[in-house]
Enzyme design. Structure first.
Site, PDB file in Angstrom:
ATOM      1  N   ASN A 183       0.785  -1.229  -0.014  1.00  0.00           N
ATOM      2  CA  ASN A 183      -0.022  -0.030   0.104  1.00  0.00           C
ATOM      3  C   ASN A 183       0.927   1.198  -0.216  1.00  0.00           C
ATOM      4  O   ASN A 183       0.370   2.427   0.198  1.00  0.00           O
ATOM      5  CB  ASN A 183      -0.943   0.042   1.061  1.00  0.00           C
ATOM      6  CG  ASN A 183      -1.690  -1.102   1.456  1.00  0.00           C
ATOM      7  OD1 ASN A 183      -1.453  -2.211   2.222  1.00  0.00           O
ATOM      8  ND2 ASN A 183      -2.755  -1.609   0.456  1.00  0.00           N
ATOM      9  N   ILE A 238       1.175   6.735   0.145  1.00  0.00           N
ATOM     10  CA  ILE A 238       0.365   6.013   0.981  1.00  0.00           C
ATOM     11  C   ILE A 238      -1.192   5.637   0.520  1.00  0.00           C
ATOM     12  O   ILE A 238      -1.739   6.676   0.357  1.00  0.00           O
ATOM     13  CB  ILE A 238       0.510   6.417   2.466  1.00  0.00           C
ATOM     14  CG1 ILE A 238       1.754   6.586   2.868  1.00  0.00           C
ATOM     15  CG2 ILE A 238      -0.164   5.197   3.269  1.00  0.00           C
ATOM     16  CD1 ILE A 238       2.240   7.529   4.213  1.00  0.00           C
ATOM     17  N   CYS A 239      -1.501   4.205   0.221  1.00  0.00           N
ATOM     18  CA  CYS A 239      -2.847   4.085   0.157  1.00  0.00           C
ATOM     19  C   CYS A 239      -3.609   3.952   1.254  1.00  0.00           C
ATOM     20  O   CYS A 239      -3.674   2.947   1.807  1.00  0.00           O
ATOM     21  CB  CYS A 239      -2.770   3.176  -1.017  1.00  0.00           C
ATOM     22  SG  CYS A 239      -4.736   2.787  -1.148  1.00  0.00           S
ATOM     23  N   LEU A 240      -3.989   4.831   1.901  1.00  0.00           N
ATOM     24  CA  LEU A 240      -4.933   4.868   3.142  1.00  0.00           C
ATOM     25  C   LEU A 240      -6.338   5.592   3.046  1.00  0.00           C
ATOM     26  O   LEU A 240      -6.267   6.973   2.895  1.00  0.00           O
ATOM     27  CB  LEU A 240      -3.972   5.334   4.351  1.00  0.00           C
ATOM     28  CG  LEU A 240      -4.379   5.268   5.585  1.00  0.00           C
ATOM     29  CD1 LEU A 240      -4.751   3.608   6.035  1.00  0.00           C
ATOM     30  CD2 LEU A 240      -3.411   5.738   6.746  1.00  0.00           C
ATOM     31  N   LEU A 284      -1.637   0.039  -3.779  1.00  0.00           N
ATOM     32  CA  LEU A 284      -0.947   1.387  -4.651  1.00  0.00           C
ATOM     33  C   LEU A 284       0.221   0.693  -5.391  1.00  0.00           C
ATOM     34  O   LEU A 284       0.397   0.975  -6.618  1.00  0.00           O
ATOM     35  CB  LEU A 284      -0.450   2.281  -3.509  1.00  0.00           C
ATOM     36  CG  LEU A 284      -0.311   3.653  -4.171  1.00  0.00           C
ATOM     37  CD1 LEU A 284      -1.550   4.298  -4.771  1.00  0.00           C
ATOM     38  CD2 LEU A 284       0.018   4.708  -3.122  1.00  0.00           C
TER      39      LEU A 284
END
Ligand SMILES: [Zn+2]
Ligand SMILES: [Zn+2]
Lengths: 153, 467
Positions: free
Chosen positions: A79, A86-88, A121
């Site tokens: 991620n 960052i994929c959050l 990601l």
């Protein structure tokens, strides 16, 4: 430059007075909206023992929009991409103005403890993670040792 | 320095009230009991080294006797701790432990390879002296009160171990006549209950003290009285510093624990320094109010003293039990019945009193942190209550509405756009104006400034700053 909003002052104060375990966030002297962040790799994760550096920036319309956070230390994680992005969800669509720097950093720390290759990601890493998890974890450990080693005092 | 000495000096020099000192664990008296007990045991040849080898187990009050392992050699002694709770007619009997050993019923012979000649002789003499038909003889098989009519204690206590014992049923038990151990436990029990009584009494006394002070503070800080205006802010800051210092209990994510006397004292001293350094103490000029502040400090000091007193007594008790075991080899410490456990004197008192301080005193002075907007973290002025029930300051909601962000920041319900002047929380507004007049004034100014910026752009801010 405009005066710092009370909220940012308060958040910064609390971060230094009651730091979150395993996390530090210190604003730059010349730009109080820009923070140097470190996160300890969570125990029992491939990032254990590592010290990860991040940058965090509070945009002008914070907290209406989320802080911008990026890993500076190279990390092998499904991620987090090559550029440290960052994929959050809470950093994007699920942001709420009631969230804070400390809650966001806690979420990132949790993400290190629970990589989620189904919501990737870094597609290549996520792919590798799905195909051979134990190998991917090995790689993540190697990267941690190679890039996130603590400075020996 | 020996602990007895340290304890004595602590009691003498740390300014405890005389009544506390006389309720303290009397370490030296208990130590004398132990000395007498050691002498009593030595008389029958049971020095600690010998006894340790012979003692099968201490009957554990808290659980039934463990089955001894098969390969273990037969040990002829046991020490029975029973606090007499099973006494007849619900009457509590005095805690009276018994040291028993087993001899062959027919011959009075004592079986143990570990006995040296001298001790064996002494014990056999004792068995003969006591007379095996005497009341002190215990039947190994259950014998429901037979021969026990006189004091009814015979079949108590060790019956539950029967199943596990494999030795010959022709053994019978003889009690070693000891008086100092009973004396020791009687003393200790009495002291523990007097400590507990003292705690209750102190709690009551402090309750009254705290309530009185609470009423006083309420009067000083009543925002409806003009004369209080300035001092309200002073009291609030004092209490805010007090809360921030978290004197007795941690309040952070890391530290929720109750603090020991040492840590609490350090924190309290820091608080004292802070209110002096920030000039808050100097701002209280009226004598009556100064006295109230002194009372507040005094109450805290009393809690600290209670903590410390509890701690040193706890240490004294644990040291004296350790000594008991070391000098007699009876190993009672892990097996004590509940009536003989240390009554959380210190922590309990501190907890109860701190709760009182919170409800009776601190609550009279609302703290700003409880009324800050979750978005700007400034005072919730003016307060607007959304359909979901969450309240924010009007400025933050205007910003949200302008940006068409419809979800409540706390619960994500879609209710921001719907909010209008009907959503103003007038009651809360009155409250805030009353208790936080200065904060409200500043926020009002800020809101107006930002409204100007909305209307005329950033230029407005600069113009204002010049003015
Ligand atoms: Zn607000
Ligand atoms: Zn809500």
């Amino acid at each position: 430059m405009a005066a710092l909003p009370k909220r940012i002052v308060k958040e910064t104060e609390r971060l230094s007075k009651e730091p979150v375990p395993g996390i530090s966030a210190v604003p730059h002297d010349d730009n109080l909206r820009y923070f140097d962040v470190t996160i300890d790799g969570p125990s029992q994760s491939p990032y254990e023992g590592g010290l990860f550096r991040l940058e965090l920036f509070l945009p002008d319309d914070y907290p209406m929009t989320p802080p911008k956070v990026r890993f500076l230390t190279k990390i092998y994680h499904p991620n987090i991409d090559r550029l440290g992005r960052i994929c959050l969800d809470v950093l994007k669509s699920n942001w709420s103005p009631a969230l804070q720097i400390r809650t966001i950093l806690l979420s990132i720390q949790a993400l290190l403890g629970a990589p989620n290759p189904d919501d990737p990601l870094a597609n290549d890493v996520a792919q590798a993670w799905k195909e051979d998890q134990s190998k991917a974890i090995e790689t993540a450990k190697q990267w941690t040792a190679q890039h996130a080693a603590r400075p020996t005092a | 320095m020996k602990f007895g000495q340290v304890f004595k000096e602590a009691l003498r020099n740390e300014g405890f009230p005389p009544e506390w000192i006389s309720s303290a664990i009397s370490y030296s008296q208990l130590k004398k009991c132990i000395n007498r007990l050691t002498a009593e045991l030595a008389q029958v040849g049971l020095d600690p080294v010998t006894l340790e080898k012979l003692l099968r187990h201490v009957e554990d009050y808290n659980k039934s006797a463990e089955a001894s392992t098969a390969d273990e050699e037969f040990r002829p002694f046991e020490y029975i701790l029973s606090d007499g709770e099973r006494g007849e007619g619900g009457k509590k009997k005095v805690f009276r432990p018994k040291l028993l050993f087993y001899v062959e019923e027919a011959t009075g012979a004592l079986h143990s390879a570990k006995l040296d000649k001298e001790t064996r002789e002494k014990l056999q003499m004792l068995a003969v002296e006591t007379g095996m038909s005497d009341l002190r003889v215990y039947e190994e098989e259950e014998s429901d009160g037979k021969g026990g009519a006189a004091d009814g204690k015979e079949s108590n206590g060790h019956a539950n171990g029967n199943g596990a014992r494999s030795h010959s049923p022709s053994l019978c038990a003889i009690e070693v006549p000891l008086t100092s151990d009973t004396e020791f436990f009687t003393k200790l029990t009495t002291q523990l209950s007097s400590l507990e009584a003292l705690q209750l009494k102190e709690e009551k006394r402090m309750h009254t003290e705290i309530e009185d002070l609470g009423r006083q503070i309420a009067r000083f800080t009543d925002p409806d009285r003009k004369a209080n205006k300035k001092l309200l802010a002073v009291w609030r800051q004092i209490f805010q510093l007090y809360l921030e210092e978290a004197v007795f209990f941690g309040t952070t994510e890391r530290d929720h624990s109750a603090h020991g006397a040492e840590k609490a004292t350090t924190r309290f001293n820091e608080f004292c320094v802070k209110i002096k350094e920030t000039g808050l103490v100097g701002k209280i000029k009226k004598r009556e109010q100064m006295e109230a502040l002194e009372t507040f400090m005094h109450i805290n000091k009393e809690i600290l003293q209670g903590l410390r007193f509890g701690e040193i007594n706890h240490t004294a008790m644990s040291k004296i039990l350790k000594k008991f075991d070391k000098r007699t080899a009876l190993s009672i410490k892990p097996h004590l019945p509940p009536t003989l456990t240390y009554p959380q004197f210190s922590q309990h008192l501190a907890k109860a009193v701190c709760a009182e301080v919170n409800t009776q005193i601190l609550s009279h002075v609302p703290q700003i942190d409880d009324y800050s907007c979750p978005m700007c973290m400034d005072i919730k002025w003016r307060p607007v209550k959304l359909g979901c029930g969450h309240t924010f300051c009007i400025r933050c909601l205007i910003v949200m509405q302008t940006r068409k962000q419809n979800r409540c920041p706390l619960c994500r319900e879609k209710c921001v756009e719907k909010a209008n002047s009907d959503n103003l929380d007038l009651e809360l507004a009155d409250f805030l104006k009353k208790w936080f007049p200065e904060e409200v004034r500043q926020k009002q100014k800020y809101n107006e400034l930002m409204a100007g910026v909305d209307a005329y752009g950033e230029v407005y801010k600069e113009k204002c700053a010049v003015m």
